[in-house]
Design an enzyme around this catalytic site. Sequence first.
Site, PDB file in Angstrom:
ATOM      1  CB  CYS A   1      20.116   1.057  73.649  1.00 37.11           C
ATOM      2  SG  CYS A   1      18.973   1.870  72.381  1.00 37.11           S
ATOM      3  NE  ARG A   2      20.507   1.641  79.465  1.00 37.04           N
ATOM      4  CZ  ARG A   2      20.161   2.322  80.050  1.00 37.04           C
ATOM      5  NH1 ARG A   2      20.887   2.887  80.919  1.00 37.04           N
ATOM      6  NH2 ARG A   2      18.922   1.674  80.367  1.00 37.04           N
ATOM      7  CB  SER A   3      20.935  -5.785  77.401  1.00 39.52           C
ATOM      8  OG  SER A   3      19.761  -5.287  77.621  1.00 39.52           O
TER       9      SER A   3
ATOM     10  CG  ASN B   1      16.993  -6.950  75.699  1.00 38.40           C
ATOM     11  OD1 ASN B   1      16.027  -7.557  75.209  1.00 38.40           O
ATOM     12  ND2 ASN B   1      18.271  -7.062  75.760  1.00 38.40           N
TER      13      ASN B   1
ATOM     14  CB  CYS C   1      19.761  -2.219  79.477  1.00 37.73           C
ATOM     15  SG  CYS C   1      19.095  -2.395  77.851  1.00 37.73           S
TER      16      CYS C   1
HETATM   17  P1  4NP Z   1      17.853   0.325  76.902  1.00 36.25           P
HETATM   18  O1  4NP Z   1      17.249   2.214  76.001  1.00 36.25           O
HETATM   19  O2  4NP Z   1      17.776   0.662  77.886  1.00 36.25           O
HETATM   20  O3  4NP Z   1      19.813   0.881  76.825  1.00 36.25           O
HETATM   21  O4  4NP Z   1      17.692  -0.088  75.847  1.00 36.25           O
HETATM   22  C1  4NP Z   1      16.100   2.370  75.627  1.00 36.25           C
HETATM   23  C2  4NP Z   1      15.067   2.043  75.285  1.00 36.25           C
HETATM   24  C3  4NP Z   1      13.846   2.215  75.211  1.00 36.25           C
HETATM   25  C4  4NP Z   1      13.804   3.381  76.399  1.00 36.25           C
HETATM   26  C5  4NP Z   1      14.332   3.644  77.654  1.00 36.25           C
HETATM   27  C6  4NP Z   1      15.866   3.003  77.276  1.00 36.25           C
HETATM   28  N1  4NP Z   1      12.080   3.123  76.406  1.00 36.25           N
HETATM   29  O5  4NP Z   1      11.616   4.678  77.451  1.00 36.25           O
HETATM   30  O6  4NP Z   1      11.419   3.557  75.686  1.00 36.25           O
END
Ligand code: 4NP
Length: 160
Positions: free
Chosen positions: A18-20, A16, A13
């Site tokens: 949240c989702r992944s 790295n 994701c």
């Molecule tokens: P993830 O969530 O891709 O599911 O880990 C996010 C974490 C950080 C950011 C965006 C999405 N960010 O913009 O920092």
Amino acid sequence: MGGMEKTRVLFVCLGNICRSPIAEGIFWKRVRELGLEERLEADSAATGPWHLGEPMDPRAAAVLKKHGAYFDHVARQVAPEDFERFDLILAADREVERDLLRLAGAQREKVRLITEPWGGGEVSDPWEGDEAACEETYLELEDLVARWIERIAGGPNGDS
Ligand code: 4NP
């Protein structure tokens, strides 16, 4: 089957955190439940640089703990070797998929949208939400990861 090569899945994701990691925690939990530790392996990674070296988001950690799927995690970025090492590289959304395809070189066919078993679409992104949003993401990913494992391992007993 003895000596069978492992199938390695990389969940990717943007951050790295949240989702992944949620998908990875679900994957390991399911693999333990099915007794497929000898056949399946997973990791997760980011396309973006913002959270490298950090643990997962506290909301993601809380949801994984609630479901008995928590594991120690440190965010890392996708590296060129990942495209050799992993058999399947599952993107959390289309932007991530696009970035992965740019890096994949000859391994493009390993890159898939994680929602492919649904016929496409998007997993909820909990980044700007609360813990309830993370729970929603967990439930979506739980269904998707189960479907991927069934595809890879060929049914609940992994014997077909
Ligand atoms: P993830 O969530 O891709 O599911 O880990 C996010 C974490 C950080 C950011 C965006 C999405 N960010 O913009 O920092």
